[in-house]
Design an enzyme around this catalytic site. Structure first.
Site, PDB file in Angstrom:
ATOM      1  N   CYS A   1      67.340  70.201  87.918  1.00 57.54           N
ATOM      2  CA  CYS A   1      68.699  69.667  87.901  1.00 57.54           C
ATOM      3  C   CYS A   1      69.504  70.439  86.871  1.00 57.54           C
ATOM      4  O   CYS A   1      68.992  70.793  85.808  1.00 57.54           O
ATOM      5  CB  CYS A   1      68.683  68.182  87.544  1.00 57.54           C
ATOM      6  SG  CYS A   1      70.330  67.435  87.563  1.00 57.54           S
TER       7      CYS A   1
ATOM      8  N   CYS B   1      61.377  60.380  85.694  1.00 52.94           N
ATOM      9  CA  CYS B   1      61.529  61.382  86.743  1.00 52.94           C
ATOM     10  C   CYS B   1      61.306  62.782  86.164  1.00 52.94           C
ATOM     11  O   CYS B   1      61.752  63.109  85.081  1.00 52.94           O
ATOM     12  CB  CYS B   1      62.875  61.151  87.415  1.00 52.94           C
ATOM     13  SG  CYS B   1      64.047  62.428  87.436  1.00 52.94           S
TER      14      CYS B   1
ATOM     15  N   GLU C   1      59.039  65.661  93.470  1.00 55.70           N
ATOM     16  CA  GLU C   1      58.403  64.341  93.393  1.00 55.70           C
ATOM     17  C   GLU C   1      59.114  63.303  94.249  1.00 55.70           C
ATOM     18  O   GLU C   1      60.323  63.368  94.420  1.00 55.70           O
ATOM     19  CB  GLU C   1      58.514  63.814  91.965  1.00 55.70           C
ATOM     20  CG  GLU C   1      57.818  64.609  90.941  1.00 55.70           C
ATOM     21  CD  GLU C   1      58.089  64.012  89.569  1.00 55.70           C
ATOM     22  OE1 GLU C   1      57.498  64.509  88.628  1.00 55.70           O
ATOM     23  OE2 GLU C   1      58.889  63.067  89.457  1.00 55.70           O
TER      24      GLU C   1
ATOM     25  N   CYS D   1      66.854  63.023  79.914  1.00 51.58           N
ATOM     26  CA  CYS D   1      66.138  63.129  81.196  1.00 51.58           C
ATOM     27  C   CYS D   1      65.237  64.368  81.229  1.00 51.58           C
ATOM     28  O   CYS D   1      65.685  65.480  80.962  1.00 51.58           O
ATOM     29  CB  CYS D   1      67.162  63.186  82.331  1.00 51.58           C
ATOM     30  SG  CYS D   1      66.438  63.469  83.946  1.00 51.58           S
TER      31      CYS D   1
ATOM     32  N   CYS E   1      71.330  66.205  81.303  1.00 52.13           N
ATOM     33  CA  CYS E   1      71.438  64.954  80.532  1.00 52.13           C
ATOM     34  C   CYS E   1      70.340  64.958  79.466  1.00 52.13           C
ATOM     35  O   CYS E   1      69.197  65.316  79.741  1.00 52.13           O
ATOM     36  CB  CYS E   1      71.281  63.747  81.454  1.00 52.13           C
ATOM     37  SG  CYS E   1      72.479  63.735  82.803  1.00 52.13           S
TER      38      CYS E   1
ATOM     39  N   CYS F   1      61.961  56.621  96.645  1.00 51.58           N
ATOM     40  CA  CYS F   1      62.893  57.338  95.772  1.00 51.58           C
ATOM     41  C   CYS F   1      62.674  58.833  95.995  1.00 51.58           C
ATOM     42  O   CYS F   1      61.567  59.330  95.781  1.00 51.58           O
ATOM     43  CB  CYS F   1      62.586  56.923  94.338  1.00 51.58           C
ATOM     44  SG  CYS F   1      63.450  57.869  93.100  1.00 51.58           S
TER      45      CYS F   1
HETATM   46  N1  SAH Z   1      70.848  62.787  89.155  1.00 50.80           N
HETATM   47  C1  SAH Z   1      71.167  61.512  89.681  1.00 50.80           C
HETATM   48  C2  SAH Z   1      70.006  60.953  90.444  1.00 50.80           C
HETATM   49  C3  SAH Z   1      68.753  60.792  89.612  1.00 50.80           C
HETATM   50  S1  SAH Z   1      68.657  59.138  89.245  1.00 50.80           S
HETATM   51  C4  SAH Z   1      71.608  60.601  88.580  1.00 50.80           C
HETATM   52  O1  SAH Z   1      71.429  60.947  87.435  1.00 50.80           O
HETATM   53  O2  SAH Z   1      72.143  59.553  88.900  1.00 50.80           O
HETATM   54  C5  SAH Z   1      67.665  59.095  87.897  1.00 50.80           C
HETATM   55  C6  SAH Z   1      68.060  57.855  87.082  1.00 50.80           C
HETATM   56  O3  SAH Z   1      67.099  57.740  86.040  1.00 50.80           O
HETATM   57  C7  SAH Z   1      69.431  57.997  86.444  1.00 50.80           C
HETATM   58  O4  SAH Z   1      70.117  56.755  86.487  1.00 50.80           O
HETATM   59  C8  SAH Z   1      69.106  58.350  85.000  1.00 50.80           C
HETATM   60  O5  SAH Z   1      70.134  57.890  84.158  1.00 50.80           O
HETATM   61  C9  SAH Z   1      67.773  57.650  84.798  1.00 50.80           C
HETATM   62  N2  SAH Z   1      66.896  58.281  83.830  1.00 50.80           N
HETATM   63  C10 SAH Z   1      66.686  59.588  83.599  1.00 50.80           C
HETATM   64  N3  SAH Z   1      65.787  59.767  82.615  1.00 50.80           N
HETATM   65  C11 SAH Z   1      65.411  58.538  82.225  1.00 50.80           C
HETATM   66  C12 SAH Z   1      64.507  58.045  81.239  1.00 50.80           C
HETATM   67  N4  SAH Z   1      63.803  58.869  80.458  1.00 50.80           N
HETATM   68  N5  SAH Z   1      64.369  56.707  81.112  1.00 50.80           N
HETATM   69  C13 SAH Z   1      65.057  55.861  81.913  1.00 50.80           C
HETATM   70  N6  SAH Z   1      65.907  56.263  82.861  1.00 50.80           N
HETATM   71  C14 SAH Z   1      66.094  57.589  83.002  1.00 50.80           C
HETATM   72 FE1  SF4 Z   2      70.005  65.405  86.512  1.00 50.11          FE
HETATM   73 FE2  SF4 Z   2      68.439  63.768  85.154  1.00 50.11          FE
HETATM   74 FE3  SF4 Z   2      71.039  63.837  84.607  1.00 50.11          FE
HETATM   75 FE4  SF4 Z   2      70.209  62.772  86.920  1.00 50.11          FE
HETATM   76  S1  SF4 Z   2      69.777  61.999  84.881  1.00 50.11           S
HETATM   77  S2  SF4 Z   2      71.876  64.218  86.614  1.00 50.11           S
HETATM   78  S3  SF4 Z   2      68.417  64.058  87.360  1.00 50.11           S
HETATM   79  S4  SF4 Z   2      69.589  65.537  84.318  1.00 50.11           S
END
Ligand code: SAH
Ligand code: SF4
Length: 363
Positions: A126, A355, A106, A133, A130, A119
């Site tokens: 990944c 995402c 995406e 996410c 987390c 973006c």
């Molecule tokens: N993997 C990298 C780059 C992806 S950024 C990272 O984690 O930094 C994606 C951003 O979206 C990250 O700051 C993450 O904390 C945030 N994110 C992921 N899932 C989310 C959600 N459900 N609601 C809001 N922010 C989210």
């Molecule tokens: Fe991976 Fe989502 Fe964590 Fe970013 S926030 S490192 S995309 S699992």
């Protein structure tokens, strides 16, 4: 490493037909040389691929028909396949692209007053896991190759060019790039660094307009500074104690807060530049006034700004979005401590904003 065109070309020759978009600049120069063409043809090819968004060798009208045929005998130009495109009322657009092996990724395009930010993704899925996410819950499928990363910028750039009226307020070109799509860029640092070389050197987008976001692989932060000079760093901090961060972001068990913030302190910043700390607010987990005060203490001495992101609920998640009042209270504590803290407007709410959602939906 010494650059030997023949060695590079011999290597490439095994993967016939050659995908010109997959070649680095020296590899493309070696291809031109081995095809018996003068060096200026490499420059033209690079211009057509990266600046004129050529989708095939036959698009390169600067070449004679014979020359196009001669190149096309040996080589082709790959393209991302647009599988789905959604536009939100607020102007945010989401693209789902198919890759050559059938996987999909995406990208999100976010128009703002004077910016058009793209973006992009660095991996299919990944591995960081987390808890909040959706991409994390997919697991890792594979790293993206450098050209698959760059092609997101080329492909969306091309789409924009064909409908300039929609984006004319921002000049109709992508002004900023953030690595905040699917994947952890620092877990694919070699390919991300090569992609950044092409985006800055060949597409001519300034590194100061590119942000790489990491969940906190502290050991790779110096490599980003070294391999991709002058790009901006964002860190998804998301917690102010190791125990909460260990729970929501398993990477913290390897690189705890102190190690991560030390790596941030050592990240070379151009004058007036700052590190962005992203902080996803999860109701009752990391959104208390005590968290805000701890955040102020943790970031002391680091030139920083904080992006507060109220959690985007996704189906089946154990977390909830805090109410607006506690979000504003959290922000207020940071601002009163003279920090820059903005609440990120939720963009693209109507089109599966979180995402990983579009891909999950499509599947
Ligand atoms: N993997 C990298 C780059 C992806 S950024 C990272 O984690 O930094 C994606 C951003 O979206 C990250 O700051 C993450 O904390 C945030 N994110 C992921 N899932 C989310 C959600 N459900 N609601 C809001 N922010 C989210
Ligand atoms: Fe991976 Fe989502 Fe964590 Fe970013 S926030 S490192 S995309 S699992």
């Amino acid at each position: 490493m010494e650059y030997k065109p023949e060695a590079v070309y011999n290597n490439l020759y095994r993967m016939s037909p050659i995908n010109l978009k997959a070649l680095s600049k020296p590899e493309l120069e070696a291809f031109v040389n081995a095809t018996g063409l003068p060096a200026f043809r490499a420059k033209q090819l690079l211009h057509w691929i990266y600046e004129r968004h050529a989708r095939s060798v036959s698009d390169i009208t600067e070449f004679s028909k014979e020359l196009r045929e001669r190149v096309a005998e040996k080589a082709y130009i790959s393209n991302l396949q647009l599988l789905e495109r959604l536009t939100d009322e607020d102007g945010t657009e989401k693209f789902l692209f198919g890759l050559e092996d059938g996987e999909s990724i995406e990208c999100v395009l976010i128009p703002d007053d004077e910016r058009l930010t793209l973006c992009i993704s660095s991996q299919v899925g990944c591995a960081m896991n987390c808890r909040f996410c959706l991409t994390g819950s997919m697991g890792i499928i594979r790293n993206l190759m450098p050209h698959e990363i760059v092609d997101q910028v080329i492909s969306v750039g091309r789409i924009i060019k064909t409908q300039p009226s929609v984006y004319s307020s921002v000049g109709g070109v992508i002004t900023n790039i953030v690595f905040m799509g699917m994947g952890e860029p620092l877990a694919n640092i070699d390919n991300v660094a090569e992609a950044l070389k092409r985006i800055t050197g060949l597409m001519k987008i300034s590194p100061g307009r590119i942000t790489v976001s990491t969940s906190g692989i502290a050991s790779k932060i110096p490599a980003l500074a070294l391999e991709a000079p002058k790009v901006k760093l964002a860190v998804s901090l998301n917690a102010t104690t190791d125990s909460v961060r260990d729970y929501i972001m398993p990477v913290n068990r390897t690189y705890p807060l102190k190690t991560l913030l030390d790596a941030c302190r050592n990240f070379p910043l151009p004058p007036r530049s700052r590190i962005t700390f992203e902080y996803v607010l999860l109701k009752g987990v990391n959104d208390t006034p005590d968290d805000a005060r701890r955040l102020v203490r943790l970031l002391k001495g680091i030139p920083s700004k904080v992006n507060l992101i109220p959690f985007n609920a996704c189906q089946g998640s154990e977390f909830q979005r805090p109410d607006d009042k506690s979000v504003l209270k959290f922000q207020d504590i940071l601002v009163k401590a003279h920090m820059t803290a903005i609440v990120r407007k939720s963009r693209g709410q109507g089109i599966l904003a979180a995402c990983g959602q579009l891909r999950a939906h499509y599947a």
